[in-house]
Every structure is written in C-alpha cells, then in structure tokens.
Design an enzyme around this catalytic site. Structure first.
Site, PDB file in Angstrom:
ATOM      1  N   GLU A   1      -9.018  -1.682   5.192  1.00 28.40           N
ATOM      2  CA  GLU A   1      -9.224  -1.847   3.739  1.00 28.40           C
ATOM      3  C   GLU A   1      -7.950  -1.483   2.982  1.00 28.40           C
ATOM      4  O   GLU A   1      -7.182  -0.631   3.429  1.00 28.40           O
ATOM      5  CB  GLU A   1     -10.351  -0.909   3.281  1.00 28.40           C
ATOM      6  CG  GLU A   1     -11.666  -1.603   2.965  1.00 28.40           C
ATOM      7  CD  GLU A   1     -11.722  -2.245   1.577  1.00 28.40           C
ATOM      8  OE1 GLU A   1     -10.739  -2.902   1.155  1.00 28.40           O
ATOM      9  OE2 GLU A   1     -12.762  -2.110   0.917  1.00 28.40           O
ATOM     10  N   ASP A   2      -7.774  -2.107   1.835  1.00 29.43           N
ATOM     11  CA  ASP A   2      -6.616  -1.780   1.010  1.00 29.43           C
ATOM     12  C   ASP A   2      -6.752  -0.397   0.372  1.00 29.43           C
ATOM     13  O   ASP A   2      -5.851   0.426   0.440  1.00 29.43           O
ATOM     14  CB  ASP A   2      -6.386  -2.857  -0.066  1.00 29.43           C
ATOM     15  CG  ASP A   2      -7.646  -3.171  -0.888  1.00 29.43           C
ATOM     16  OD1 ASP A   2      -8.724  -2.613  -0.616  1.00 29.43           O
ATOM     17  OD2 ASP A   2      -7.541  -4.000  -1.819  1.00 29.43           O
TER      18      ASP A   2
ATOM     19  N   PHE B   1      -4.254   2.793 -11.713  1.00 33.42           N
ATOM     20  CA  PHE B   1      -4.508   1.436 -11.243  1.00 33.42           C
ATOM     21  C   PHE B   1      -3.229   0.896 -10.607  1.00 33.42           C
ATOM     22  O   PHE B   1      -2.195   0.813 -11.248  1.00 33.42           O
ATOM     23  CB  PHE B   1      -4.982   0.522 -12.374  1.00 33.42           C
ATOM     24  CG  PHE B   1      -5.572  -0.740 -11.838  1.00 33.42           C
ATOM     25  CD1 PHE B   1      -6.899  -0.777 -11.414  1.00 33.42           C
ATOM     26  CD2 PHE B   1      -4.794  -1.877 -11.699  1.00 33.42           C
ATOM     27  CE1 PHE B   1      -7.440  -1.938 -10.863  1.00 33.42           C
ATOM     28  CE2 PHE B   1      -5.327  -3.043 -11.153  1.00 33.42           C
ATOM     29  CZ  PHE B   1      -6.645  -3.074 -10.740  1.00 33.42           C
TER      30      PHE B   1
ATOM     31  N   ARG C   1      -0.234  -9.554  -5.870  1.00 32.82           N
ATOM     32  CA  ARG C   1      -0.536  -9.226  -4.470  1.00 32.82           C
ATOM     33  C   ARG C   1       0.709  -9.316  -3.599  1.00 32.82           C
ATOM     34  O   ARG C   1       0.798  -8.691  -2.544  1.00 32.82           O
ATOM     35  CB  ARG C   1      -1.582 -10.193  -3.907  1.00 32.82           C
ATOM     36  CG  ARG C   1      -2.957 -10.082  -4.545  1.00 32.82           C
ATOM     37  CD  ARG C   1      -3.972 -10.866  -3.703  1.00 32.82           C
ATOM     38  NE  ARG C   1      -5.220 -11.112  -4.397  1.00 32.82           N
ATOM     39  CZ  ARG C   1      -6.244 -10.273  -4.471  1.00 32.82           C
ATOM     40  NH1 ARG C   1      -6.156  -9.091  -3.892  1.00 32.82           N
ATOM     41  NH2 ARG C   1      -7.341 -10.584  -5.118  1.00 32.82           N
TER      42      ARG C   1
ATOM     43  N   ASP D   1     -11.938   3.636  -3.332  1.00 32.82           N
ATOM     44  CA  ASP D   1     -11.956   4.129  -4.708  1.00 32.82           C
ATOM     45  C   ASP D   1     -13.261   4.915  -4.889  1.00 32.82           C
ATOM     46  O   ASP D   1     -13.327   6.086  -4.529  1.00 32.82           O
ATOM     47  CB  ASP D   1     -11.857   2.893  -5.613  1.00 32.82           C
ATOM     48  CG  ASP D   1     -11.663   3.203  -7.072  1.00 32.82           C
ATOM     49  OD1 ASP D   1     -11.093   4.248  -7.387  1.00 32.82           O
ATOM     50  OD2 ASP D   1     -12.072   2.377  -7.920  1.00 32.82           O
TER      51      ASP D   1
END
Ligand code: IMP
Length: 175
Positions: A100-101, A153, A166, A104
C-alpha cells in the site's frame, strides 16, 4: 500553461530509493530463501512502490492488483470499502504481502486484510510506504513501514491529488 511541480519536498527521491531497498531486504529476511512471495498492490497509489520494491527483491515474486474505493454514507465516511477490481488469481497457500502507498485512518487496509485473510493465504503481511499514525481510526497491523509522517497531505511517488502528481519521483506536501 506552465507546469509547476510541487516544490515542498518532504522525502527526496534518493531517500525513498534507499528506504525501499532496505524494506526489500527486511521483507526477504522474514521468509525462507526458496519461498515465493505474492505481492498484492492496491491501485492506483501503490503501483510505483510495488515497481521499485519488486526490482529490489532477489527471489521469485509474482504480483497482482486490486482496486478499491471507500464510499461515504451521508457526510461521514462509513469505512466501507468497495472492490472495483478484484485480484486475477486466488491466494490459497501463498505468501501474500499487501503493498500500500499510505495508511491513514486504516479503514481501507483493515478491510483488505480481512477479505484477503478469508482467501486462505499461507501467510499475510502488509507493507506500507507511509504511515500517518495520528489519523488512525482503527487499529491495523502493518508489518513494514517505510516512513512515519505527520498529518500532512502528500503527493508524488504514486500518490495523487485529483489524479495529479503521481509521477513525481519524490514526496511533496500540498497543504
Ligand atoms: P485510509 O483508509 O484512511 O487509511 O486511506 C488510505 C488511502 O487514502 C490511501 O491509499 C490513499 O489513497 C489516500 N490517502 C490518505 N492520505 C493521503 C495523502 O496524504 N495523499 C494522497 N492520498 C492519501
């Protein structure tokens, strides 16, 4: 129109590459040398991390992709996740690593772990490039974490804002 890439670098391309190589070593150390790893990445944010991670691994690996979207009920996120694209193959008896990136709130990941666990893998672990622990809404186990960051963010290295950025080789803050 001139293109301006975000310049607030949080983690440089060199730091990311170094850490991804370290993670590949860490992960491979946890499995017997002849064991094949099956890396399952979550689209779209995880694709670059997966690409670098597999290239740093020196053993048989296979990959698969899943796409999910969390959807809101009313105004607050329900934490329910919809599978938009499922895996191409089953997980029975495989050493599966979710790639996963970012974790959160943890809602996406805990849901994924639950549904993938139900598919009888031999083992199931999770690697996240980034973690924002201050945002966690549910407890979720992440076995490998690249960087722990504060609640900002971030974009780049697979992560987007409205599908932009991206492609940045580094991680930048937008807020
Ligand atoms: P969670 O279910 O709240 O843990 O959400 C994880 C997903 O939210 C990630 O896979 C990202 O797609 C998205 N996300 C969370 N924080 C960021 C960020 O800082 N930048 C870009 N996407 C983010």
């Amino acid at each position: 129109m001139a293109y301006e890439a975000p310049a607030n670098v949080m983690i440089s391309a060199e730091e990311i590459q170094q850490r991804v190589r370290e993670l590949a070593v860490e992960i491979q150390r946890d499995y017997a040398a002849d064991e094949q790893l099956h890396l399952v990445s979550v689209l779209k944010g995880g694709f670059i991390f997966l690409g670098d991670l597999v290239r740093a691994m020196h053993r048989p690996v296979s990959i698969d992709f899943m796409a999910v979207s969390s959807y809101a009920k009313g105004t607050t996120s329900s934490g329910e996740v919809r599978v938009l694209k499922d895996l191409d193959s089953g997980l029975d008896g495989r050493n599966v690593i979710i790639v996963e990136d970012i974790v959160d709130t943890g809602l996406t990941l805990s849901y994924l772990q639950e549904i993938l666990h139900a598919r009888s893998p031999k083992s199931l672990r999770t690697a996240c490039l980034l973690s924002k622990p201050s945002r966690r809404a549910v407890e979720v186990k992440v076995d490998y974490i690249g960087f722990t960051i504060e609640d900002r963010f971030v974009v780049g290295y697979g992560l987007d804002y409205a599908e932009q950025y991206r492609n940045l080789p580094y991680l930048a803050t937008l807020d």
